[in-house]
Design an enzyme around this catalytic site. Structure first.
Site, PDB file in Angstrom:
ATOM      1  N   HIS A  47       0.637  -1.273   0.176  1.00  0.00           N
ATOM      2  CA  HIS A  47      -0.059   0.035  -0.117  1.00  0.00           C
ATOM      3  C   HIS A  47       0.916   1.356   0.107  1.00  0.00           C
ATOM      4  CE1 HIS A  47      -2.842   2.812   2.056  1.00  0.00           C
ATOM      5  NE2 HIS A  47      -3.791   2.002   1.613  1.00  0.00           N
ATOM      6  N   ASP A  72       3.261  -4.507   7.751  1.00  0.00           N
ATOM      7  CA  ASP A  72       1.807  -3.475   7.521  1.00  0.00           C
ATOM      8  C   ASP A  72       0.814  -4.615   8.018  1.00  0.00           C
ATOM      9  OD1 ASP A  72      -0.376  -2.604   6.741  1.00  0.00           O
ATOM     10  OD2 ASP A  72       0.438  -1.808   4.883  1.00  0.00           O
ATOM     11  N   CYS A 115      -4.998   2.693  -3.549  1.00  0.00           N
ATOM     12  CA  CYS A 115      -3.650   3.008  -3.058  1.00  0.00           C
ATOM     13  C   CYS A 115      -2.473   1.940  -3.240  1.00  0.00           C
ATOM     14  CB  CYS A 115      -3.568   3.147  -1.362  1.00  0.00           C
ATOM     15  SG  CYS A 115      -4.715   4.700  -1.255  1.00  0.00           S
ATOM     16  N   LYS A 169     -10.503  -0.370  10.706  1.00  0.00           N
ATOM     17  CA  LYS A 169     -10.784  -1.692   9.699  1.00  0.00           C
ATOM     18  C   LYS A 169     -11.096  -2.693  10.540  1.00  0.00           C
ATOM     19  CE  LYS A 169      -7.212  -0.304   6.568  1.00  0.00           C
ATOM     20  NZ  LYS A 169      -7.906   0.442   5.219  1.00  0.00           N
ATOM     21  N   GLN A 185      -4.521  -5.132   7.009  1.00  0.00           N
ATOM     22  CA  GLN A 185      -5.439  -5.900   6.452  1.00  0.00           C
ATOM     23  C   GLN A 185      -5.567  -7.477   7.173  1.00  0.00           C
ATOM     24  OE1 GLN A 185      -7.869  -5.017   4.729  1.00  0.00           O
ATOM     25  NE2 GLN A 185      -6.991  -3.043   3.769  1.00  0.00           N
TER      26      GLN A 185
HETATM   27  N1  PMP Z   1      -1.760  -0.676   4.568  1.00  0.00           N
HETATM   28  C1  PMP Z   1      -2.692  -1.561   3.911  1.00  0.00           C
HETATM   29  C2  PMP Z   1      -2.554  -2.562   3.587  1.00  0.00           C
HETATM   30  C3  PMP Z   1      -4.050  -0.894   3.907  1.00  0.00           C
HETATM   31  O1  PMP Z   1      -5.273  -1.532   3.108  1.00  0.00           O
HETATM   32  C4  PMP Z   1      -4.323   0.468   4.337  1.00  0.00           C
HETATM   33  C5  PMP Z   1      -5.729   1.061   4.334  1.00  0.00           C
HETATM   34  N2  PMP Z   1      -6.362   1.280   3.102  1.00  0.00           N
HETATM   35  C6  PMP Z   1      -3.154   1.157   5.263  1.00  0.00           C
HETATM   36  C7  PMP Z   1      -1.993   0.431   5.121  1.00  0.00           C
HETATM   37  C8  PMP Z   1      -3.505   2.467   5.408  1.00  0.00           C
HETATM   38  O2  PMP Z   1      -4.266   2.265   6.797  1.00  0.00           O
HETATM   39  P1  PMP Z   1      -4.664   3.901   7.398  1.00  0.00           P
HETATM   40  O3  PMP Z   1      -5.489   4.877   6.313  1.00  0.00           O
HETATM   41  O4  PMP Z   1      -5.883   3.370   8.188  1.00  0.00           O
HETATM   42  O5  PMP Z   1      -3.515   4.222   8.091  1.00  0.00           O
END
Ligand code: PMP
Length: 411
Positions: A125, A202, A367, A228, A205
């Site tokens: 991401h 990270d 993203c 999430k 998910q």
């Molecule tokens: N990493 C992953 C794999 C994500 O799916 C997301 C959220 N879409 C993020 C990081 C970023 O998370 P946040 O916007 O809650 O900081």
């Protein structure tokens, strides 16, 4: 085998899911972007503000004591949830993005220099790419990337060539938000450790959907977001090994994180307070702890099995739809994310038709622009499942896709 989830009863706990959208019952399939909140989390937020709120760690009065206990209790709850070695290893942040930025800013500059390497994967991401680019620009380090195969799985056989004693940091997502691939993190960590690299995972998910044990994974940092996983927005977690957190410089300066302040210099508290400058997000930390109670009460293994069943069913039904092409891996290493193409219909058009039927999905690059480039795509449509979704939701999705085909290809 554990009993399956009682999805009807679970769904009834989420007030937002009871509504109609555009005249249809809401089918919420955008959980990878953000999940909905159960009543007990909403009630915990109200209860905290109605009864216990004050600033933490400061006042010598009853409400401050209660707020501090609630906040530190939430930290202990998170520590148990992820198998942390110590409560002090849990730093509250705004979310995954801030957690990774904290590591890049506070760990990076003193551990990376000119010519050192940061190894990421093509599944990352943007929040596990851009902070490392900023760090690379500051330090002269170089970025490298592990590729995927045609099924969306990381090509681990490349690790031998990509890792060297120049590799100081490896950043990897536990579960891909775009394809649903569950990555073999422990294996990647083991390879990274052989060359002495530090590993940031990270977990955005993963933490909502499967059991996490940071010590079994062997990584050094693990970041995830409350919103999430049935918790509030604006709260997340950075877990880090104590010895690393203690060596790191503060991330931000201000109240709460200091021991003694003189005009010219200050001394700092130990982790985690060292990284929590200013009044923390107490209420949402409390809400996150309740969300964790809720998830663990149902069982993360059961949640994972349920989502795996839904995605397998969706793949089966999707295969019967002309032009449907799933982009993720098929197997046990697949979380409840379904990214797909539908003939040559643009994902935004697919999502709009689904929305008109009350079905919420996401269309775009999610993203993950480097991944989209790797796949040769501008965008995909993504449905992502959670514990309150059921096979009826998958059926509604598939009917919606057929309607999109009829409408947009004039068929
Ligand atoms: N990493 C992953 C794999 C994500 O799916 C997301 C959220 N879409 C993020 C990081 C970023 O998370 P946040 O916007 O809650 O900081």
């Amino acid at each position: 085998m554990k009993a399956p989830l009682d999805v009807k009863a679970i769904k009834a706990e989420f007030p937002i899911l009871g509504q109609e959208v555009h005249g249809h019952p809401l089918v919420y399939l955008d959980n990878a972007a953000s999940s909905q909140k159960p009543r007990i989390v909403l009630e915990a937020l109200v209860r905290y503000y109605e009864r216990d709120h004050a600033n933490v760690h400061r006042g010598i009065h009853e409400l401050s004591t209660r707020a501090t206990q609630a906040y530190e209790g939430a930290r202990a709850r998170v520590a148990r949830f992820i198998g942390a070695g110590a409560v002090e290893e849990v730093v509250f942040v705004r979310g995954t993005t801030e957690g990774i930025n904290l590591v890049a800013s506070a760990w990076g500059p003193s551990n990376l220099g000119e010519g050192d390497e940061i190894l990421l994967t093509v599944l990352e991401h943007h929040s596990n790419i851009v902070p490392w680019q900023l760090l690379a620009q500051r330090t002269g380090a170089r970025l490298k990337s592990l590729d995927i195969d045609d099924h969306g799985r990381l090509r681990l056989e490349q690790l031998g060539d990509l890792l060297s004693e120049r590799t100081r940091l490896v950043g990897v997502t536990h579960v891909s938000n775009a394809l649903g691939t569950v990555n073999p993190v422990a294996e990647i960590v083991a390879a990274a450790k052989r060359v002495g690299a530090t590993v940031v995972v990270d977990g955005a998910q993963a933490a909502p959907h499967l059991p996490i044990d940071v010590q079994a994974l062997g990584c050094d940092f693990y970041a995830f977001s409350g919103h999430k996983m049935c918790g509030p927005t604006g709260i997340g977690v950075l877990w880090g090994r104590s010895e690393l957190l203690e060596e790191m410089a503060p991330y931000q300066g201000g109240g709460e994180m200091i021991e003694i302040v003189e005009l010219e210099r200050s001394t700092y508290k130990r982790a985690p307070q060292k990284f929590e400058a200013g009044t923390p997000n107490v209420a949402d930390a409390v809400g996150l702890a309740v969300a964790i109670d809720f998830l663990e009460g149902l069982g993360l293994e059961r949640i994972q099995a349920h989502e795996h069943d839904l995605v397998s069913y969706a793949l089966e039904r999707g295969a019967q739809i002309p032009g449907f092409r799933d982009l993720g891996p098929v197997g046990d290493d697949r979380a409840g994310v379904l990214s797909f193409e539908l003939g040559d219909i643009h994902p935004h058009d697919v999502a709009q038709i689904l929305d008109s039927r009350g079905i919420a999905v996401r269309a775009g690059h999610h993203c993950n622009q480097p991944l989209m480039q790797r796949l040769g795509l501008g965008a995909t449509t993504r449905a992502s499942f959670y514990l309150y979704n059921d096979r009826d939701d998958v059926d509604a999705l598939c009917e919606g896709l057929r309607a999109a085909l009829d409408f947009l290809s004039g068929g």
